[in-house]
Enzyme design. Structure first.
Site, PDB file in Angstrom:
ATOM      1  N   LYS A   1      47.690  27.931  48.963  1.00 22.83           N
ATOM      2  CA  LYS A   1      47.754  28.614  47.630  1.00 22.83           C
ATOM      3  C   LYS A   1      47.853  27.307  46.544  1.00 22.83           C
ATOM      4  O   LYS A   1      47.329  27.097  45.477  1.00 22.83           O
ATOM      5  CB  LYS A   1      48.960  29.373  47.344  1.00 22.83           C
TER       6      LYS A   1
ATOM      7  N   CYS B   1      75.107  52.524  65.261  1.00 22.18           N
ATOM      8  CA  CYS B   1      75.269  53.865  65.881  1.00 22.18           C
ATOM      9  C   CYS B   1      74.318  55.065  65.026  1.00 22.18           C
ATOM     10  O   CYS B   1      73.743  55.761  65.811  1.00 22.18           O
ATOM     11  CB  CYS B   1      76.767  54.053  66.044  1.00 22.18           C
TER      12      CYS B   1
END
Length: 1033
Positions: free
Chosen positions: A484, A588
């Site tokens: 880039k 959980c």
């Protein structure tokens, strides 16, 4: 150029923009034809953004020839184009931006026949007479009109989308959704959401319901308008005739289309409605409205704009302003000084303001094409007058005379001396992505780093991908896979061949400090952070604070963007205040109790990482590292067991020899994830389970799941098997097979063992129980697994290749696996499935992005550079900004001042420090703080190493006190000091005579022979510089 069908969306190119606009809006955009009239810098900025966005066709119109001064903002023109038609010269370069957009030129005047061909007309920098004429044609043709203009340090925008314009989605936000805790049965029914869950709704929003038990009349009801009560409750009108609410329910926001009616330009000029951008200048929009109209009248009367910094022309201009105010019958306080400044600079131009106005104008045109987001109603004015010193006449008229060069527009406003400063300026741009490309373009147009002593350094470690081309406009399809920074620098040199560029392909971090070292930062005037993550920004911010360098920082998220200016000794730093951390999802919930598609997608991504990346990685390390087992034994809790189990699973229990084995493994995995585990969960917590309070267990956020039964005729099941089997094959070096029919036949022959739920399994229902179980150790299990594993010599022919998740490769099956796994789990829990696009967004943690936002923030950011270059030392010159182009919303505000602390009656901030020049002993340092500030040094540290502490061994302490600090640092850090290192950073802990901790600045200890130029400090000499051995007298 062939025009693509509006039904076909190049998802690889538009992947980030799709998450901003959505498919429907993108399809409407791909069927839209737009005319841009006026191809100066403002017009090409608009055209560039429209081409990147993907309109069907873009027609350019400009009857004027290119002048040399155009090159100060028209980045698609070069010196060779001077004298050529601006539209015709720009068209080939604009056409390179997007192969799906047809770019044409229109000759002659804008006629009724021409206007009828377009959905949207954008007039950029056109005369008022032309604006009014074309506005009438647009109204007659049913076309939307966007007018944009920039004069000096002032910008103007106007929108007219007709009498009835429908907005399909006002803000573009994901519809809010919440779980219901209760609904009252009353004349004004009140909905309460689950505790600690903000519903995210606003007054007047519309909602509908599902899964409500008891008051089932609400399920799938027509959208109900809500009344906001507080973040957890809202009213929905009369529910007294409904059944009694019992439990459950999901409320979801419904986006209701909105119809807007606009005034024609001629009428809106006389009754303007403004969008406020700076609440510190509430009266400025009306003044600018009058000034812009007066400007056009002046040009009509005199044949040219007011001359730069000419008092006679300014007086004439003010007379026209007064006449205009009377003609339009507008109420506005007289402000002769402001109108005088407008007159003196309106013939000039600055690229950053043009970029910002062009980005906003392009976004308004996209709204007209797509019906997505709320249009501007109807006038917006931007004002960057703070870029001039408060005593604006301190530069003589001759110092601002144009000299027939590309920077004439800038010189007209700021003068030759500022242009010389810009050319000699050294700027470090970190990041050459979307924001970085726009910033580099702006800097090049401004002439930053064009003199012998000036320079623009740019660094980016990434390479160009196809998805970058939609926003990072310096790159072309042939640049894919190129660095880039290198590619951006080459593109900038074409736009302005006089820019001096320094190019790096490195990340700025602790591991590159030998490159971006003291010498590098000492030779840098300012840093621009064009980064895409907070961690990198914080590191760079810390470096800028240490080297006392100004930093400009910007970021975007879809249509939202922000800029922050950090000025030494004036403002707080980037790290001084941060957004609150993202709310995490309890483990959980992910493992056993999901209630939203986000939960199943994160679970699926985790499954991918575990099955195809982490477990194979552990197995590969077991084979290659001789001390692997010894190292994992040092892990805490149950981790060693889990790691060894995964090694055994990959190398023994689930090792495939053929592709058929991979398919069988995938089929058994399906059974385990979507049937067995659910049956085990229901065995522990049956559907009729109750809590200790007698309440149903499966209620609220806990959705009772259902085991799935495998069917080879279900495409979702087969997609999971195909993806999982082929990924397993890739890990083990087995040839892949993507023939769905062949895989189906193999699956039919796979035997599935009968599953029996176990009674001794504990499933945590909250984070506390989960943490307790995670800390359970299994030393016996470790021995047993190690004994089960054959000697490593048995695995000499085995090669394990862990997979690295890659979201943008649609052929690698990574996203395929996640989509299938997530939607199967969603089916378990009766959660609405997500399509591939949404799944990719969430699982891939993709940041939505669009070129218009990038253009605006880069423009606003670079305006601040004028102030830095002129060394403005008052905080009220500078502006931070926050924008949301979807609403639209803009706010420009003064930065937060650096917080001050007190040290012995002297104020200090995060920018201050104690500088030690030359060698000094530890004892001299401690004595100085006691004698000067009556403070006891309780601890002195270098990084993680303790140099001195009040509790250390007295013998060791006494031995260190008389030695030079650099020697002690070498000893405690156990390594020689880098020969390139010019200074050490030492952290102090001090206490006062009462034993209270006292905050003090850090110490910069300049090593002997150092030649770092001393930065001016606001601290008094006693604090700024400690005595060294040479000046202890």
């Amino acid at each position: 150029m062939a025009e693509s069908s509006a039904d076909e969306i190049d998802e690889q190119l538009y992947s980030r923009q799709l998450y901003v606009l959505g498919r429907d809006a993108m399809r409407r955009l791909a069927g839209a034809d737009v005319l841009v009239s006026g191809l100066t810098g403002l017009g090409v900025e608009v055209a560039k953004n429209l081409a990147l966005a993907g309109v069907r066709s873009l027609t350019l119109h400009d009857r004027d020839a290119c002048r040399l001064s155009d090159l100060g903002s028209q980045f698609f023109l070069t010196e060779e184009d001077v004298g050529k038609n601006r539209a015709e010269a720009s068209a080939p370069r604009l056409a390179q931006l997007n192969p799906h957009v047809s770019v044409r030129c229109a000759e002659g005047p804008v006629t009724a026949e021409l206007v009828r061909r377009f959905r949207v007309l954008v007039l950029a920098g056109r005369p008022l007479r032309e604006q009014l004429r074309v506005a009438q044609l647009a109204r007659a043709a049913g076309a939307a009109l966007v007018v944009a203009d920039c004069r000096g340090l002032f910008g103007q925008l106007f929108c007219d989308f007709g009498d009835r314009f429908t907005v399909s989605d006002c803000d573009g936000e994901e519809p809010a959704s919440s779980l219901v805790a209760s609904i009252t049965r009353a004349k004004e029914g009140v909905v309460t959401c689950l505790a600690d869950t903000h519903h995210g709704l606003q007054d007047g929003d519309f909602v509908t319901f599902s899964e409500v038990r008891g008051m089932e009349e609400l399920n799938n009801c027509e959208p109900l308008k809500i009344r906001y009560i507080n973040p957890y409750t809202f009213g929905i009108g009369d529910t007294s005739q409904y059944s009694e609410y019992t439990s459950g329910g999901v409320v979801k926001q419904v986006k209701v289309p909105k119809t807007m009616s606009f005034k024609p330009l001629a009428e809106a000029m006389r009754a303007p409605e403004f969008l406020q951008t700076d609440f510190g200048k509430e009266d400025r929009p009306m003044k600018l409205h009058l000034a812009f109209v007066a400007f056009h009248k002046y040009v009509e009367q005199c044949g040219e704009p007011p001359k730069a910094w000419n008092e006679n022309d300014a007086d004439s201009f003010i007379e026209i302003v007064n006449t205009t105010q009377t003609d339009l019958n507008l109420q506005c306080d007289s402000d002769r000084e402001f109108y005088s400044v407008f007159s003196k600079i309106c013939s000039g131009s600055v690229q950053p303001l043009i970029a910002a106005v062009g980005g906003i104008a392009a976004q308004e045109a996209l709204k007209a094409c797509s019906g997505k987001f709320t249009p501007l109603y109807q006038w917006l004015y931007l004002d960057a007058l703070e870029c001039l010193p408060k005593n604006v006449d301190r530069v003589g008229i001759h110092g601002r005379c144009p000299i027939d060069c590309r920077y004439d527009g800038q010189i007209t406003i700021f003068g030759h001396s500022v242009q010389i400063r810009l050319g000699s300026f050294k700027c470090f741009v970190v990041g050459a992505g979307a924001v970085g490309c726009e910033v580099l373009k702006n800097l090049a147009m401004m002439g930053v780093g064009t003199f012998e002593k000036g320079r623009i350094d740019v660094t980016d470690m990434d390479h160009i991908e196809v998805s970058n081309l939609n926003r990072q406009f310096l790159f072309r399809p042939q640049d894919v896979m190129r660095p880039k920074s290198q590619t951006a620098a080459k593109a900038i040199k074409i736009m302005n061949p006089y820019v001096n560029m320094g190019v790096y392909e490195l990340q700025v971090g602790s591991d590159t400090e030998e490159v971006f070292d003291d010498e590098f930062f000492s030779d840098t005037d300012a840093v621009i952070a064009a980064l895409d993550n907070v961690t990198a920004r914080i590191y760079l911010d810390q470096r800028c604070v240490f080297y006392q360098k100004p930093m400009l920082e910007a970021g975007t998220l879809g249509t939202k963007g922000h800029t922050q200016v950090v000025i030494p000794f004036l403002t707080e730093s980037y790290s001084s205040s941060q957004d609150p951390p993202e709310k995490t999802i309890p483990m959980c919930t992910l493992k056993n109790f999901p209630y939203a598609i986000e939960h199943t997608l994160i679970w699926a991504r985790d499954a991918f990482e575990g099955l195809f990346s982490q477990e194979p990685e552990q197995a590969a390390r077991y084979l290659s590292e001789s001390d692997f087992v010894q190292n994992i034994k040092t892990m805490t809790g149950f981790q060693p067991v889990e790691v060894l189990k995964s090694v055994k699973k990959v190398l023994l229990d689930e090792y495939p020899n053929t592709f058929e084995d991979c398919v069988a493994w995938a089929r058994r995995l399906w059974q385990e994830l979507f049937n067995n585990q659910i049956r085990q969960l229901l065995h522990i917590f049956p559907p009729n389970q109750t809590t200790s309070d007698g309440e149903p267990f499966w209620t609220g956020a806990k959705r009772c799941p259902t085991p799935l039964e495998f069917s080879a005729g279900d495409p979702l099941n087969l997609n999971f098997i195909l993806a999982a089997a082929n990924l397993k094959a890739e890990v083990h070096g087995i040839k892949q097979n993507r023939d769905l029919e062949a895989i189906t036949n193999i699956v039919k022959g796979v035997e599935i063992p009968e599953f029996q739920p176990k009674n001794d399994i504990k499933i945590p229902i909250n984070e506390i129980q989960g943490d307790i179980q995670d800390n359970i150790s299994g030393e016996d299990d470790i021995k047993n697994i190690i004994n089960d594993l054959p000697p490593k010599s048995k695995f000499q022919q085995i090669v394990i290749t862990p997979l690295k998740f890659e979201k943008d490769d649609d052929t690698n099956l990574h996203i395929d696996f996640i989509v299938a796994a997530s939607n199967l789990r969603a089916a378990n829990y009766k959660i609405a499935a997500a399509d591939r696009q949404k799944s990719k967004l969430i699982a891939g943690k993709i940041t939505p992005a669009i070129a218009t936002t990038t253009s605006v923030v880069a423009g606003l950011l670079c305006l601040e550079l004028y102030k830095i270059v002129q060394e403005f030392a008052e905080i009220d010159y500078y502006k931070n900004s926050f924008i949301n182009l979807a609403l639209p919303f803009f706010t420009l505000s003064e930065p937060v001042a650096a917080p001050t602390k007190d040290l012995a009656g002297t104020e200090w901030t995060l920018w201050d420090r104690f500088d030690i020049y030359g060698e000094i002993t530890l004892e001299a340092l401690i004595s100085h703080f006691k004698e000067t500030y009556n403070l006891d040094v309780t601890m002195l540290s270098y990084g993680v190493s303790t140099v001195y502490s009040f509790f250390m061994d007295k013998t060791k302490c006494q031995e260190r006190l008389g030695r030079p600090l650099s020697e002690v640092v070498k000893e405690v850090s156990k390594k020689d000091l880098d020969s390139k290192k010019r200074s050490l950073v030492l952290q102090l802990c001090c206490s006062d005579e009462l034993g209270n901790d006292v905050d003090v600045p850090y110490i910069r200890y300049l090593l002997p022979g150092d030649k770092i130029p001393v930065q001016k400090s606001e601290m008094p000499p006693a604090v700024q510089q400690l005595p060294c051995n040479q000046c202890l007298k």
